[in-house]
Design a protein around this motif. Sequence first.
Motif, PDB file in Angstrom:
ATOM      1  N   ASN A 130      48.936  45.229  31.673  1.00 28.73           N
ATOM      2  CA  ASN A 130      49.408  43.312  32.640  1.00 28.73           C
ATOM      3  C   ASN A 130      48.450  44.072  33.429  1.00 28.73           C
ATOM      4  O   ASN A 130      48.161  43.205  34.267  1.00 28.73           O
ATOM      5  N   GLY A 131      47.076  45.220  33.768  1.00 25.11           N
ATOM      6  CA  GLY A 131      45.912  44.996  34.353  1.00 25.11           C
ATOM      7  C   GLY A 131      44.732  45.762  34.258  1.00 25.11           C
ATOM      8  O   GLY A 131      44.406  46.501  33.418  1.00 25.11           O
ATOM      9  N   TRP A 132      44.202  45.379  35.496  1.00 24.60           N
ATOM     10  CA  TRP A 132      42.994  47.298  35.762  1.00 24.60           C
ATOM     11  C   TRP A 132      42.835  47.620  36.383  1.00 24.60           C
ATOM     12  O   TRP A 132      43.061  47.015  38.026  1.00 24.60           O
ATOM     13  N   LEU A 133      42.299  48.563  36.888  1.00 18.89           N
ATOM     14  CA  LEU A 133      41.435  49.386  37.790  1.00 18.89           C
ATOM     15  C   LEU A 133      40.042  49.254  37.603  1.00 18.89           C
ATOM     16  O   LEU A 133      39.490  49.698  36.261  1.00 18.89           O
ATOM     17  N   ALA A 134      39.266  49.385  38.812  1.00 12.35           N
ATOM     18  CA  ALA A 134      37.563  48.830  38.596  1.00 12.35           C
ATOM     19  C   ALA A 134      37.147  49.683  40.111  1.00 12.35           C
ATOM     20  O   ALA A 134      37.316  49.464  40.889  1.00 12.35           O
ATOM     21  N   PHE A 135      35.766  49.974  39.379  1.00 10.17           N
ATOM     22  CA  PHE A 135      34.747  51.409  40.223  1.00 10.17           C
ATOM     23  C   PHE A 135      33.705  50.711  39.722  1.00 10.17           C
ATOM     24  O   PHE A 135      33.114  50.137  38.710  1.00 10.17           O
ATOM     25  N   ASP A 136      33.162  50.069  41.342  1.00 11.79           N
ATOM     26  CA  ASP A 136      31.552  49.353  40.892  1.00 11.79           C
ATOM     27  C   ASP A 136      30.481  50.187  42.119  1.00 11.79           C
ATOM     28  O   ASP A 136      31.083  49.539  43.995  1.00 11.79           O
ATOM     29  N   PRO A 150      23.724  52.392  49.869  1.00 13.94           N
ATOM     30  CA  PRO A 150      24.329  52.314  48.804  1.00 13.94           C
ATOM     31  C   PRO A 150      25.332  51.274  49.342  1.00 13.94           C
ATOM     32  O   PRO A 150      25.956  50.468  50.308  1.00 13.94           O
ATOM     33  N   LYS A 151      26.254  51.097  47.780  1.00 16.53           N
ATOM     34  CA  LYS A 151      27.567  50.699  47.660  1.00 16.53           C
ATOM     35  C   LYS A 151      28.767  50.341  46.877  1.00 16.53           C
ATOM     36  O   LYS A 151      28.270  50.659  45.776  1.00 16.53           O
ATOM     37  N   ALA A 152      29.871  50.386  47.148  1.00 22.66           N
ATOM     38  CA  ALA A 152      30.759  50.495  45.990  1.00 22.66           C
ATOM     39  C   ALA A 152      32.149  49.684  46.807  1.00 22.66           C
ATOM     40  O   ALA A 152      32.631  49.200  47.633  1.00 22.66           O
ATOM     41  N   ASP A 153      32.484  48.995  44.901  1.00 20.95           N
ATOM     42  CA  ASP A 153      33.612  48.224  45.477  1.00 20.95           C
ATOM     43  C   ASP A 153      35.214  48.684  44.803  1.00 20.95           C
ATOM     44  O   ASP A 153      34.188  49.608  43.829  1.00 20.95           O
ATOM     45  N   PHE A 154      36.163  48.709  44.941  1.00 23.31           N
ATOM     46  CA  PHE A 154      37.098  49.527  44.562  1.00 23.31           C
ATOM     47  C   PHE A 154      38.231  48.226  44.197  1.00 23.31           C
ATOM     48  O   PHE A 154      38.381  47.691  44.786  1.00 23.31           O
ATOM     49  N   THR A 155      39.133  47.509  42.783  1.00 26.63           N
ATOM     50  CA  THR A 155      39.570  46.889  42.256  1.00 26.63           C
ATOM     51  C   THR A 155      40.688  47.041  42.358  1.00 26.63           C
ATOM     52  O   THR A 155      40.689  47.800  40.713  1.00 26.63           O
ATOM     53  N   TRP A 156      41.882  46.615  42.286  1.00 29.19           N
ATOM     54  CA  TRP A 156      42.959  46.082  41.619  1.00 29.19           C
ATOM     55  C   TRP A 156      43.594  44.881  40.786  1.00 29.19           C
ATOM     56  O   TRP A 156      43.133  44.165  41.869  1.00 29.19           O
ATOM     57  N   GLY A 157      43.328  44.847  39.855  1.00 29.09           N
ATOM     58  CA  GLY A 157      43.906  43.970  39.230  1.00 29.09           C
ATOM     59  C   GLY A 157      45.452  43.648  38.541  1.00 29.09           C
ATOM     60  O   GLY A 157      45.521  44.864  37.576  1.00 29.09           O
ATOM     61  N   ARG A 158      45.470  41.941  39.115  1.00 29.42           N
ATOM     62  CA  ARG A 158      47.033  42.725  37.246  1.00 29.42           C
ATOM     63  C   ARG A 158      47.299  41.191  37.159  1.00 29.42           C
ATOM     64  O   ARG A 158      47.174  39.816  37.679  1.00 29.42           O
ATOM     65  N   SER A 159      47.712  40.560  35.640  1.00 30.32           N
ATOM     66  CA  SER A 159      48.137  39.305  34.833  1.00 30.32           C
ATOM     67  C   SER A 159      49.326  39.404  35.949  1.00 30.32           C
ATOM     68  O   SER A 159      50.256  40.275  34.568  1.00 30.32           O
ATOM     69  N   TRP A 160      49.797  38.167  35.972  1.00 30.50           N
ATOM     70  CA  TRP A 160      51.391  37.369  35.644  1.00 30.50           C
ATOM     71  C   TRP A 160      52.116  36.650  34.444  1.00 30.50           C
ATOM     72  O   TRP A 160      52.782  36.940  34.638  1.00 30.50           O
ATOM     73  N   SER A 161      50.781  36.263  34.036  1.00 31.33           N
ATOM     74  CA  SER A 161      51.308  34.632  32.964  1.00 31.33           C
ATOM     75  C   SER A 161      49.944  34.361  32.508  1.00 31.33           C
ATOM     76  O   SER A 161      48.297  34.833  32.725  1.00 31.33           O
ATOM     77  N   ASP A 162      49.639  33.612  31.828  1.00 29.80           N
ATOM     78  CA  ASP A 162      48.029  33.433  30.980  1.00 29.80           C
ATOM     79  C   ASP A 162      47.805  32.364  31.333  1.00 29.80           C
ATOM     80  O   ASP A 162      46.191  32.078  32.420  1.00 29.80           O
ATOM     81  N   ARG A 163      48.631  31.856  33.398  1.00 31.34           N
ATOM     82  CA  ARG A 163      47.288  30.949  34.437  1.00 31.34           C
ATOM     83  C   ARG A 163      47.394  31.608  35.684  1.00 31.34           C
ATOM     84  O   ARG A 163      46.866  31.527  36.244  1.00 31.34           O
ATOM     85  N   TRP A 164      48.074  32.148  35.624  1.00 31.90           N
ATOM     86  CA  TRP A 164      48.298  33.080  37.271  1.00 31.90           C
ATOM     87  C   TRP A 164      47.803  34.886  37.003  1.00 31.90           C
ATOM     88  O   TRP A 164      48.430  35.446  36.521  1.00 31.90           O
ATOM     89  N   THR A 165      46.626  35.673  37.875  1.00 34.66           N
ATOM     90  CA  THR A 165      46.209  36.880  38.646  1.00 34.66           C
ATOM     91  C   THR A 165      46.320  36.367  38.967  1.00 34.66           C
ATOM     92  O   THR A 165      45.717  36.053  40.411  1.00 34.66           O
TER      93      THR A 165
END
Length: 222
Positions: A130-136, A150-165
């Motif tokens: 239901n989601g993803w992890l990313a490094f940029d 340098p610059k670094a972003d760390f992201t954690w994502g989760r989709s709860w439904s077709d509408r909400w993330t």
Amino acid sequence: MKILLIWVSCLMGLQSAAHAGPWPREEGHTFIAAGGNFLLSDGAELPVHYDPTLYVEYGLRPDLTVGLDFYSADKGRIYSAFSFAAIPANSPDADLKSMLSFGIGYRRNADDSEELLTRIGLSLGQSTPNGWLAFDGNITYDAIDQAFRPKADFTWGRSWSDRWTTTLQVQTGQGFSDDHYAKVSPTLIYTINERYRVNLGSVHALTGDRGSALKIETWLQF
């Protein structure tokens, strides 16, 4: 209230078609993101300010994404613009996705000087239930002072439904004055339809003046 909003968003968990990630844009498809911060806390200047941004991606080929990246920094006194190209760094069938990006940019500094910039970046991403992890991450080279930042972003994502993330991102890097910064930014994303999304969140500085703000961003895909 702003700190409460941050913690509520964090507890909600976190996915999205976030820009500057390891997944290439589909051939012939365009993605546009525009937004900025508002309702700044008292004294918020660095590293959180109004920080308007405009980001564009286009899938030129299945293995080549090109785009433009405009943003301001340093209390709105510095403006930067990049053109870039991104290519997959491993097999598209790999579980861990990766992209390499190369950019050429321009910056107008607070003292009205202008300089050319070059940027190289690496993005990594892993799908989760239901989601993803990313490094940029990227490194920018400044022509005038011949410095690598340098610059670094760390992201954690989760989709709860077709509408909400929801997403939670930690942003780190080295600023123009060679100061190091860190920010945390939780975001709630609402999908209006397959083309439009609206993001509402907050950003809080962990360094500098520790200012905070609410943020809003709109996404368009076609």
